[in-house]
Design an enzyme around this catalytic site. Structure first.
Site, PDB file in Angstrom:
ATOM      1  N   ASP A  12       0.824  -1.205   0.000  1.00  0.00           N
ATOM      2  CA  ASP A  12       0.000   0.000   0.000  1.00  0.00           C
ATOM      3  C   ASP A  12       0.863   1.261   0.000  1.00  0.00           C
ATOM      4  O   ASP A  12       0.570   2.234  -0.705  1.00  0.00           O
ATOM      5  CB  ASP A  12      -0.915   0.015   1.230  1.00  0.00           C
ATOM      6  CG  ASP A  12      -2.114  -0.911   1.067  1.00  0.00           C
ATOM      7  OD1 ASP A  12      -2.573  -1.087  -0.066  1.00  0.00           O
ATOM      8  OD2 ASP A  12      -2.580  -1.450   2.076  1.00  0.00           O
ATOM      9  N   TYR A  13       1.905   1.257   0.808  1.00  0.00           N
ATOM     10  CA  TYR A  13       2.762   2.433   0.876  1.00  0.00           C
ATOM     11  C   TYR A  13       3.583   2.591  -0.399  1.00  0.00           C
ATOM     12  O   TYR A  13       3.844   3.715  -0.841  1.00  0.00           O
ATOM     13  CB  TYR A  13       3.650   2.384   2.120  1.00  0.00           C
ATOM     14  CG  TYR A  13       2.848   2.583   3.381  1.00  0.00           C
ATOM     15  CD1 TYR A  13       2.311   3.832   3.684  1.00  0.00           C
ATOM     16  CD2 TYR A  13       2.601   1.539   4.260  1.00  0.00           C
ATOM     17  CE1 TYR A  13       1.553   4.031   4.822  1.00  0.00           C
ATOM     18  CE2 TYR A  13       1.841   1.726   5.407  1.00  0.00           C
ATOM     19  CZ  TYR A  13       1.318   2.975   5.678  1.00  0.00           C
ATOM     20  OH  TYR A  13       0.551   3.162   6.816  1.00  0.00           O
TER      21      TYR A  13
END
Length: 442
Positions: free
Chosen positions: A195-196
């Protein structure tokens, strides 16, 4: 004439202070855990004015994720929201475009922003299309963050409609199969690395698109798929397979291609990882630890799978293991780093947080969380910039904290209209509008 057609765009920033290289950019976010919100956080940390939309009946679950911080006011908020909800204004709006009032508010916001970030995937079900948004704002940058991509750039509908979250993105990309030990079940990198990573890709894409808008005035789509992001950071896996038919495999803590390259447990129970690739680094660590280069030549014991697995290679690994088992991690780290050998201790968050080096670099800062009213400590601004640094100008907002402020002062709705929206359940108004925001907007 539609309301947004009569509106003039209000220059940014209108609510946020001026700072950072992105001052003058305004961003609208429709998104929940984790990639979309973190994309907006990065933009907000460097001066963009960010407005996040949350649905009144379905706020971002990020707010409620454990562990939580409790305030003296009896309210609590997740550590994740307190960290990454910062530098944003919060509008609680039902974004169903089948409701005419919701559509009018949403499109009026689109008229006022430079960037729209979404990771909802199902925007068509709400009646939102790219073309609709460009009719309102031709210079709009539209950032779509998804698991498997969207139809504009090709693909199979069945695949694009699959649900995704971080472990799925890591798994479907091939990334997870490279994590862990070969004799155990594969794992995946924790702390939402996918996600990051996808948020960083979206952040970079938005900045590139923004340069083009400043040059031509024309917006475009930035599409970032989680699976594709993880594929991209796998790097030479694709050239190895496509050109050599070679599939890399997971190998745990010990690198099979050279040594020393491993994570060892030390005398004090802490762990240290070493990476000494290349003959110069190999010779340096051998000399530092007093291990005979004559007995263990680089080509025979240190370079390549055959050398590492040879009798000499295995004996050398045992000597390294013996050394670390008889020294504390700090002793080993101090010696190796003093001799310019890369060595890192596997630290806990507590150890990193209390490290004077990172404290002196102002990696950790404090600001007031808007839900609990409590001063919290959080990770600060990264990357660091000498001329136009980022900053945190407010803590993460409470649900609907800025609904009234944005509707009245940015979009021009009167008290009667806002009260009607509230009565219909289309918006949530927070009781407190921060004085400093009211003053700035005035």
């Amino acid at each position: 004439m539609k309301r947004w057609e009569k509106m003039e765009k209000v220059p940014a920033p209108f609510f946020a202070p001026k700072f950072g290289p992105l001052t003058g950019m305004r961003v609208l976010l429709n998104g929940t855990i984790v990639a979309g919100p973190f994309t907006a956080t990065m933009l907000g940390d460097f001066g963009a004015e960010v407005i996040v939309l949350e649905r009144p009946t379905m706020p971002d679950p990020y707010r409620f994720q454990n562990p939580v911080i409790k305030g003296d006011n009896g309210k609590s908020i997740s550590c994740a929201w307190a960290q990454n909800g910062r530098n944003k204004l919060d509008v609680a709006l039902e974004t169903n475009m089948k409701i005419s009032e919701s559509k009018e508010i949403f499109l009026s916001l689109i008229k006022q922003v430079d960037v729209w970030v979404e990771n909802m995937v199902w925007i068509e079900k709400l009646g939102i299309t790219d073309e609709m948004l460009w009719e309102v704002n031709p210079g709009l940058i539209i950032a779509h963050v998804s698991g498997f991509g969207r139809p504009r750039f090709g693909g199979i509908d069945k695949v694009m409609n699959k649900a995704s979250y971080d472990p799925i993105g890591q798994s479907e990309s091939g990334y997870a199969l490279l994590q862990g030990y070969s004799d155990r079940v594969p794992t995946y990198a924790s702390q939402y690395i996918g996600d990051y990573a996808v948020a960083q890709m979206a952040f970079a894409g938005i900045l590139m698109a923004y340069i083009e808008v400043l040059r031509t005035g024309k917006g475009q789509i930035v599409e970032v798929a989680q699976v594709e992001t993880m594929m991209r950071i796998m790097d030479d896996n694709w050239t190895a397979w496509a050109n050599l038919g070679y599939l890399k495999k997971r190998f745990g803590a010990k690198i099979p291609f050279f040594q020393p390259g491993c994570t060892w447990e030390c005398k004090d129970g802490r762990y240290i990882t070493i990476g000494a690739y290349g003959e110069v680094a190999y010779n340096r660590i051998m000399e530092t630890l007093g291990i005979s280069l004559e007995e263990f030549p680089y080509l025979e014991a240190g370079l390549g799978v055959e050398a590492v697995n040879s009798e000499k290679g295995q004996k050398l690994h045992a000597l390294f293991t013996e050394y670390f088992s008889t020294h504390t991690a700090q002793e080993a780290s101090d010696l190796l780093n003093a001799n310019r050998i890369g060595a890192g201790i596997l630290n806990t968050c507590e150890e990193v947080y209390n490290d004077p080096h990172w404290q002196q670099r102002n990696c950790f800062i404090k600001y007031e969380d808007q839900t609990t009213g409590k001063e919290i400590a959080a990770y600060g601004i990264h990357p660091k910039m000498s001329g136009t640094p980022g900053q945190v100008w407010r803590g993460a907002p409470a649900l609907g904290q800025d609904t009234e402020l944005v509707l009245s002062q940015l979009l021009g709705y009167n008290d009667f209209e806002i009260a009607a929206f509230k009565e219909q359940g289309l918006v949530v108004l927070h009781a407190k509008i921060p004085a400093h925001l009211q003053n700035q907007a005035a």
